[in-house]
Design a protein around this motif. Structure first.
Motif, PDB file in Angstrom:
ATOM      1  N   CYS A 196      16.214  -0.357 -13.136  1.00  0.00           N
ATOM      2  CA  CYS A 196      14.925   0.271 -12.875  1.00  0.00           C
ATOM      3  C   CYS A 196      14.434  -0.087 -11.483  1.00  0.00           C
ATOM      4  N   VAL A 197      13.575   0.736 -10.985  1.00  0.00           N
ATOM      5  CA  VAL A 197      12.906   0.493  -9.714  1.00  0.00           C
ATOM      6  C   VAL A 197      11.418   0.572  -9.961  1.00  0.00           C
ATOM      7  N   GLY A 198      10.698  -0.468  -9.532  1.00  0.00           N
ATOM      8  CA  GLY A 198       9.245  -0.447  -9.641  1.00  0.00           C
ATOM      9  C   GLY A 198       8.621   0.010  -8.335  1.00  0.00           C
ATOM     10  N   GLU A 199       7.422   0.518  -8.418  1.00  0.00           N
ATOM     11  CA  GLU A 199       6.723   0.981  -7.220  1.00  0.00           C
ATOM     12  C   GLU A 199       5.260   0.566  -7.299  1.00  0.00           C
ATOM     13  N   ARG A 200       4.777  -0.011  -6.225  1.00  0.00           N
ATOM     14  CA  ARG A 200       3.366  -0.321  -6.101  1.00  0.00           C
ATOM     15  C   ARG A 200       2.790   0.460  -4.930  1.00  0.00           C
ATOM     16  N   ALA A 201       1.505   0.786  -5.037  1.00  0.00           N
ATOM     17  CA  ALA A 201       0.838   1.519  -3.962  1.00  0.00           C
ATOM     18  C   ALA A 201      -0.601   1.040  -3.868  1.00  0.00           C
ATOM     19  N   GLY A 202      -1.168   1.178  -2.687  1.00  0.00           N
ATOM     20  CA  GLY A 202      -2.552   0.750  -2.500  1.00  0.00           C
ATOM     21  C   GLY A 202      -3.023   1.024  -1.089  1.00  0.00           C
ATOM     22  N   TRP A 203      -4.025   0.264  -0.660  1.00  0.00           N
ATOM     23  CA  TRP A 203      -4.630   0.435   0.662  1.00  0.00           C
ATOM     24  C   TRP A 203      -4.354  -0.779   1.538  1.00  0.00           C
ATOM     25  N   MET A 204      -4.267  -0.551   2.830  1.00  0.00           N
ATOM     26  CA  MET A 204      -4.128  -1.608   3.821  1.00  0.00           C
ATOM     27  C   MET A 204      -4.832  -1.145   5.098  1.00  0.00           C
ATOM     28  N   HIS A 205      -4.921  -2.030   6.078  1.00  0.00           N
ATOM     29  CA  HIS A 205      -5.500  -1.675   7.372  1.00  0.00           C
ATOM     30  C   HIS A 205      -4.397  -1.584   8.425  1.00  0.00           C
ATOM     31  N   PRO A 254     -12.145  -8.517   3.681  1.00  0.00           N
ATOM     32  CA  PRO A 254     -12.862  -7.249   3.526  1.00  0.00           C
ATOM     33  C   PRO A 254     -12.017  -6.221   2.796  1.00  0.00           C
ATOM     34  N   SER A 255     -12.673  -5.282   2.160  1.00  0.00           N
ATOM     35  CA  SER A 255     -11.952  -4.237   1.443  1.00  0.00           C
ATOM     36  C   SER A 255     -11.034  -3.479   2.403  1.00  0.00           C
ATOM     37  N   PRO A 256      -9.776  -3.223   2.009  1.00  0.00           N
ATOM     38  CA  PRO A 256      -8.871  -2.471   2.879  1.00  0.00           C
ATOM     39  C   PRO A 256      -9.255  -1.009   3.033  1.00  0.00           C
ATOM     40  N   GLU A 257     -10.297  -0.566   2.321  1.00  0.00           N
ATOM     41  CA  GLU A 257     -10.768   0.806   2.469  1.00  0.00           C
ATOM     42  C   GLU A 257     -11.960   0.912   3.418  1.00  0.00           C
ATOM     43  N   ARG A 258     -12.406  -0.229   3.970  1.00  0.00           N
ATOM     44  CA  ARG A 258     -13.503  -0.189   4.930  1.00  0.00           C
ATOM     45  C   ARG A 258     -13.035   0.422   6.241  1.00  0.00           C
ATOM     46  N   GLY A 259     -13.918   1.177   6.882  1.00  0.00           N
ATOM     47  CA  GLY A 259     -13.565   1.820   8.143  1.00  0.00           C
ATOM     48  C   GLY A 259     -14.327   1.286   9.334  1.00  0.00           C
ATOM     49  N   ASP A 260     -14.960   0.097   9.201  1.00  0.00           N
ATOM     50  CA  ASP A 260     -15.788  -0.424  10.291  1.00  0.00           C
ATOM     51  C   ASP A 260     -15.301  -1.783  10.782  1.00  0.00           C
ATOM     52  N   LEU A 261     -13.973  -1.997  10.785  1.00  0.00           N
ATOM     53  CA  LEU A 261     -13.401  -3.246  11.279  1.00  0.00           C
ATOM     54  C   LEU A 261     -12.777  -3.021  12.649  1.00  0.00           C
ATOM     55  N   LYS A 262     -13.010  -3.995  13.542  1.00  0.00           N
ATOM     56  CA  LYS A 262     -12.429  -3.939  14.880  1.00  0.00           C
ATOM     57  C   LYS A 262     -11.918  -5.319  15.263  1.00  0.00           C
ATOM     58  N   LEU A 263     -11.043  -5.353  16.254  1.00  0.00           N
ATOM     59  CA  LEU A 263     -10.461  -6.604  16.724  1.00  0.00           C
ATOM     60  C   LEU A 263     -10.549  -6.666  18.241  1.00  0.00           C
ATOM     61  N   ASP A 264     -11.178  -7.735  18.742  1.00  0.00           N
ATOM     62  CA  ASP A 264     -11.352  -7.924  20.179  1.00  0.00           C
ATOM     63  C   ASP A 264     -10.414  -9.037  20.646  1.00  0.00           C
ATOM     64  N   LEU A 265      -9.385  -8.652  21.401  1.00  0.00           N
ATOM     65  CA  LEU A 265      -8.427  -9.607  21.961  1.00  0.00           C
ATOM     66  C   LEU A 265      -8.556  -9.708  23.479  1.00  0.00           C
ATOM     67  N   VAL A 325       2.468  -6.602  16.817  1.00  0.00           N
ATOM     68  CA  VAL A 325       2.215  -6.148  15.452  1.00  0.00           C
ATOM     69  C   VAL A 325       1.035  -6.954  14.931  1.00  0.00           C
ATOM     70  N   VAL A 326       0.010  -6.267  14.476  1.00  0.00           N
ATOM     71  CA  VAL A 326      -1.208  -6.913  13.980  1.00  0.00           C
ATOM     72  C   VAL A 326      -1.352  -6.581  12.505  1.00  0.00           C
ATOM     73  N   ARG A 327      -1.473  -7.614  11.675  1.00  0.00           N
ATOM     74  CA  ARG A 327      -1.582  -7.388  10.233  1.00  0.00           C
ATOM     75  C   ARG A 327      -2.717  -8.223   9.659  1.00  0.00           C
ATOM     76  N   LEU A 328      -3.625  -7.557   8.978  1.00  0.00           N
ATOM     77  CA  LEU A 328      -4.738  -8.226   8.305  1.00  0.00           C
ATOM     78  C   LEU A 328      -4.352  -8.436   6.845  1.00  0.00           C
ATOM     79  N   GLU A 329      -4.417  -9.689   6.386  1.00  0.00           N
ATOM     80  CA  GLU A 329      -3.983  -9.982   5.023  1.00  0.00           C
ATOM     81  C   GLU A 329      -5.119  -9.677   4.042  1.00  0.00           C
ATOM     82  N   ASN A 330      -5.304  -8.406   3.787  1.00  0.00           N
ATOM     83  CA  ASN A 330      -6.326  -7.992   2.816  1.00  0.00           C
ATOM     84  C   ASN A 330      -5.879  -6.777   2.011  1.00  0.00           C
ATOM     85  N   HIS A 331      -4.571  -6.480   2.050  1.00  0.00           N
ATOM     86  CA  HIS A 331      -4.100  -5.289   1.349  1.00  0.00           C
ATOM     87  C   HIS A 331      -4.288  -5.459  -0.154  1.00  0.00           C
TER      88      HIS A 331
END
Length: 213
Positions: free
Chosen positions: A17-26, A175-186, A59-65
């Protein structure tokens, strides 16, 4: 009941069998770049698309998926399916962890983790801790024979010409991975001589999908 039946069929199936997961991320992106204007339903894997800048690949990854769907398949046929809610088990409240993988073409480029700024709505967050991932010897220095792990770092880090793996922690619930008001200043954290400051990055919600055996 459906999930139990699916697992039972998996045990009996010769093909497995093959399992599949799906969801939201940033997905972090530069404004108006293809990654920023792609449809949020364009499901990809959990690894965000790289950000390409003059002299730097990052590569930038926020751990909130989080995942909200799971199903089991036999030879591509869905057997059981369920909906779930909440963050994935990898989230670590009350910390939000940011991962940065940076490959510089400039040996003198530096990264100052304390100067990273995560912007959530109207709130500007400052780091509470930062680490580098690598192989470390007993003396805490890089070693090809050392143990893999995260080492606390502070101050300016010279990137050199090899890939560097950094993480930065912020003292808030992921923060919720469905939020659309996140920014990153580097702009003050990354210093690349001869190059303009890194533009403000935006996190856009995106669907992800991952198969597992």
């Amino acid at each position: 009941m459906l999930r139990s039946a699916g697992i039972g069929l998996c045990a009996l199936a010769l093909t497995g069998c093959v399992g599949e997961r799906a969801g939201w991320m940033h997905q972090a992106c530069i404004e108006a770049s293809p990654a920023c204007i792609a449809s949020p339903e364009d499901a990809g894997g959990l690894m965000p698309a790289p950000i390409l800048l003059p002299g730097l690949q990052m590569v930038v990854r926020l751990e909130n998926h989080g995942f909200d769907a799971e199903r089991v398949k036999i030879i591509g046929l869905p057997v059981s399916e369920r909906s779930v809610t909440g963050p994935s088990s990898s989230s670590r409240p009350p910390l939000t962890r940011l991962f940065l993988s940076m490959t510089s073409a400039n040996a003198t480029a530096t990264f100052h983790p304390e100067h990273v700024r995560l912007i959530v709505g109207d709130v500007v967050l400052h780091p509470v801790a930062s680490y580098e991932f690598g192989r470390w010897g007993p003396d805490g220095k890089p070693s090809p024979e050392g143990s893999w792990g995260f080492k606390p770092v502070s101050g300016a880090q010279t990137l050199g010409l090899s890939r560097r793996e950094m993480s930065v922690d912020f003292g808030m619930e992921p923060p919720s991975p469905e939020r659309g008001d996140l920014k990153l200043d580097l702009s003050e954290a990354l210093n690349m001589p001869g190059q303009a400051p890194v533009p403000l990055l935006r996190f856009v919600p995106r669907r992800w999908r991952h198969d597992h055996v």
